[in-house]
Design a protein around this motif. Sequence first.
Motif, mmCIF file in Angstrom:
data_model
loop_
_atom_site.group_PDB
_atom_site.id
_atom_site.type_symbol
_atom_site.label_atom_id
_atom_site.label_comp_id
_atom_site.label_asym_id
_atom_site.label_seq_id
_atom_site.Cartn_x
_atom_site.Cartn_y
_atom_site.Cartn_z
ATOM 1 N N LEU A 198 -77.713 -25.741 -74.579
ATOM 2 C CA LEU A 198 -76.698 -26.067 -75.583
ATOM 3 C C LEU A 198 -75.484 -26.678 -74.890
ATOM 4 O O LEU A 198 -75.215 -26.398 -73.724
ATOM 5 C CB LEU A 198 -76.295 -24.816 -76.365
ATOM 6 C CG LEU A 198 -77.434 -24.138 -77.138
ATOM 7 C CD1 LEU A 198 -76.930 -22.899 -77.868
ATOM 8 C CD2 LEU A 198 -78.094 -25.095 -78.114
ATOM 9 N N GLY B 121 -76.082 -18.175 -79.190
ATOM 10 C CA GLY B 121 -75.854 -19.594 -78.950
ATOM 11 C C GLY B 121 -74.561 -20.156 -79.506
ATOM 12 O O GLY B 121 -74.428 -21.363 -79.656
ATOM 13 N N PRO C 10 -73.015 -26.334 -80.070
ATOM 14 C CA PRO C 10 -73.595 -24.999 -80.162
ATOM 15 C C PRO C 10 -74.702 -24.966 -81.220
ATOM 16 O O PRO C 10 -75.003 -25.990 -81.841
ATOM 17 C CB PRO C 10 -72.405 -24.148 -80.606
ATOM 18 C CG PRO C 10 -71.583 -25.086 -81.423
ATOM 19 C CD PRO C 10 -71.761 -26.452 -80.806
ATOM 20 N N VAL C 11 -75.267 -23.783 -81.430
ATOM 21 C CA VAL C 11 -76.230 -23.616 -82.504
ATOM 22 C C VAL C 11 -75.533 -23.864 -83.845
ATOM 23 O O VAL C 11 -74.349 -23.551 -83.996
ATOM 24 C CB VAL C 11 -76.856 -22.198 -82.438
ATOM 25 C CG1 VAL C 11 -75.814 -21.115 -82.647
ATOM 26 C CG2 VAL C 11 -77.981 -22.038 -83.438
ATOM 27 N N ALA C 12 -76.234 -24.481 -84.764
ATOM 28 C CA ALA C 12 -75.724 -24.696 -86.126
ATOM 29 C C ALA C 12 -74.402 -25.465 -86.150
ATOM 30 O O ALA C 12 -73.581 -25.271 -87.027
ATOM 31 C CB ALA C 12 -75.564 -23.354 -86.876
ATOM 32 N N GLY C 13 -74.196 -26.346 -85.180
ATOM 33 C CA GLY C 13 -72.915 -27.038 -85.073
ATOM 34 C C GLY C 13 -72.749 -28.205 -86.041
ATOM 35 O O GLY C 13 -71.653 -28.729 -86.192
ATOM 36 N N GLY C 14 -73.814 -28.639 -86.682
ATOM 37 C CA GLY C 14 -73.715 -29.792 -87.578
ATOM 38 C C GLY C 14 -73.810 -29.384 -89.031
ATOM 39 O O GLY C 14 -73.059 -28.530 -89.503
ATOM 40 N N ARG D 222 -65.713 -22.156 -83.918
ATOM 41 C CA ARG D 222 -66.262 -22.400 -85.248
ATOM 42 C C ARG D 222 -67.594 -21.670 -85.419
ATOM 43 O O ARG D 222 -67.861 -21.055 -86.450
ATOM 44 C CB ARG D 222 -66.460 -23.902 -85.452
ATOM 45 C CG ARG D 222 -67.208 -24.228 -86.739
ATOM 46 C CD ARG D 222 -67.420 -25.737 -86.895
ATOM 47 N NE ARG D 222 -68.105 -26.047 -88.133
ATOM 48 C CZ ARG D 222 -69.410 -26.278 -88.217
ATOM 49 N NH1 ARG D 222 -70.176 -26.192 -87.146
ATOM 50 N NH2 ARG D 222 -69.954 -26.561 -89.379
ATOM 51 N N GLY E 252 -71.063 -21.413 -79.001
ATOM 52 C CA GLY E 252 -70.315 -21.848 -77.829
ATOM 53 C C GLY E 252 -68.897 -22.248 -78.142
ATOM 54 O O GLY E 252 -68.175 -22.719 -77.281
#
Lengths: 490, 383
Positions: free
Chosen positions: B171, A408, B39-43, A413, A410
């Motif tokens: 996502l 996941g 995306p996953v874990a974006g925050g 980062r 995308g």
Amino acid sequence: MATSPSDDLQPYDLAVIGAGPAGLAGAVAAADHGLRCALLDAGARPGGQYYRHPAPELGAARPDRLHHHWSVFTDLADRLAAHVAAGRIDHLAHHHVWTAEAGEQWRLHAAVGADSARSAVISARAVLLATGAYERQLPFPGWTLPGVVTAGGAQAMLKSGLVLPGHRVVVAGSGPLLLAAAASLTAAGAAVPAVVEAGDYLGYARRPGVLAAVPGKLVEGAVHGAALARHGVRLRRGSAVVRAHGTDRVTGVTVAALDARWRPVPGTERRIECDALAVGHGLVPQIELATELGAATRAVPDGTVALRVDGRQRTSVPGLWAAGETCGVGGAELAIAEGEAAALAIAGAQPPRALLSRRRRLRAFAELMAASHRPGPDWSAWLRPDTEVCRCEEVPVSAVREAVQELGAGDPRTVKLLTRAGMGWCQGRMCGPAVACLSGDGPQKPDSRPLSCPVVLGELAVLGESAELGESAGLAESAELGEPAGRPEN
Amino acid sequence: MLTRPSHDVVVIGAGVVGAACAYYAAEAGLSVAMVDRGPVAGGTTGAGEGNLLLSDKEPGPELDLALLSARLWTELAQQLPAAVEYEPKGGLVVASDPERHSALRAFAAGQAAAGVKAEEVPGERLHELEPHLAPGMAGGFLYPQDAQVQPALAAAHLLRAARLAGAELYLGEAVTGLPTGPDGAVTGVRTQRRELAAGAVVNAAGTWGGELAAMAGVSLPVLPRRGFVLVTEPLPRVVRHKVYAADYVADVASGSAALQTSAVVEGTPSGPVLIGASRERVGFDRTLSTEVLQRLAAQAAGLFPVLAGVRVLRAYRGFRPYLPDHLPAIGADPRVPGLYHACGHEGAGIGLAPATGLLIARQLTGERPELDLAPFRPDRFPA
């Protein structure tokens, strides 16, 4: 004019970060107009990457042999020396700025010394960011073999140490630096069996008006071209090194033709024997000191991100100007014009029309060239699953693809968080463009890099000692300015 | 084109808390969709250190949640791949003087009564546990249940497991609205690209949970509380536990907007030492604060003098989702049928995620939760 000691402890009128073409030109022009300047640079001597030259101890007889426009540099260096002698410029060598604090009075935090083991804070009313660019690398199988160097690295080895990376050097990648590197290598006695350029130069020809407006660029290209022809160097356009061979060291490369999207065309592979490969895909503006402050950016046609500046070289951050490659890679001549224009704007002087029009023409040419050397969208087709993307953390292509397809991620980062790509010493400067491409996140964004370079923890721990952080002018400020070269070690 | 798949529950937020909600809901047999604008874990998850701490929590509802979570993390560590870097390394809280040591002793006694394992370590024995610790400490407490995970990988692998159990992932799609039925109940989630009809919606949007609650017309006062983490160059194992000074507990419990720092120092399997835990309320300001760096560095070097000579390679910042009473919002929102909240965990979200996910799944399936959810009621704040 008052002569009390506190007068010596005022903040600089201008701090210039970077002593390459843009910073040098900016500092001397600002000093010409009466501004008191600090010129900070991570290196020992002025000139930056472009005017890199041998240390005096090497006793090089003719450093100019590897440089075009060497007299431009010596002229700037002479003017710098005069201003330094007159006390108008403090040239702070070995000052690597790791963060900038914006304000009425800027505070630049620098790691000081050849080993960066000390630190200093420099205060100034305005800042000119002239931090240049670093080389863009696109990985390929075998790129981590000894003997594979960056095109700029090969230039730097020649310019600063007069050392050749090999005897038979293939030059590959994309961008005008390749021709310059090949010319320098042949001039220094190396054989260059091929210059392999992935892009096509047709883009230049499509806009003859822009080219005609910068005759100097034509001459430069012709000089390189003539030098290469004399040495029998073959330029292969629309091709790339898709693999370097060897076990302990590179012994040859496979070159393939690329389609319009930079996908290798099957059946076109050819092997070229060599003992070194100099490879690079142009330059990436080094702008994190500004983007960490929220400075606006723009997408450059070459796929990089540069600072957005107005007609007077102002960034969107009040008090912060930028010149040269930080505004989009365009070469030394443009950098000098922009550095000078920025200095005049900061000094409140009217830039001559000739300067502004030269800058405009050179910038237009830079944009045109950038479009010709933008990596094709499918360059990653030449990668293999085990090709290392991040050399610092040894992250292979397969790990990046797993993060994107299975986990996941995308954007770059998240790929970094999930794979460690970009977490090592170079802070993603080497793998950033490749990771961005592999994570399929559309146009590249500036990398987040709150610390522009590593800082010794013990130096961070005593940051507040020379001045109470967060307080405005007064004694605290003077304490740090009294020691522009750094706090004494204790 | 709008598509209309039907789901039992849509979880909004692909951080570790949302991932745990999706995981336990899918494991319970519910059909789950996960939505996140990034995306996953974006925050906040991607900016966390991965602390799974009991040691910093006083007896009360949060500690109960943390104890349940600690048990669930040991189970998850068996089920998820080793890549999540779960390390039951234990925490070591040190006191610099006898006064702080006795305060710590009283704190630990209260925790022990609530079920936390805490072993007193006299000053002269601290070096057996941490050879590089500064000399002269009065003493400390070892908390063997404290552990660590790599938070982004933990969230990603929880989500992968949820997907293997049938959850769908959307996502890179921002939520644009929460449609409601005639009775005012939430009937699903509208994103930029589709509408997902569902009987339940879980707000696991972390620091942005207040904005999401507002979309449903209710107030949830989540505020950002900024934190910086320093990352050193890779080092051999110089720090073995999670080590922090006893002052940290007071900082975590403080409601002050002002800057607080108390370094938590820990090694990682990849080599770098992490130095974390500044806290300040400055909105979403991302600007690097040299004052924070200075304080964290000084405190870390105070605990481990050897660190003074190493290089800090990176710093990163994140925004903890902070609710005024320092407790998360977990469970059904009585004001809006069908809306559930799982956010506001402040700096403890990685640790508290599994318990939160399990409790939400229990509510969704109508089973009896392991804990009384009353202290976490999302409507407990005055509007």
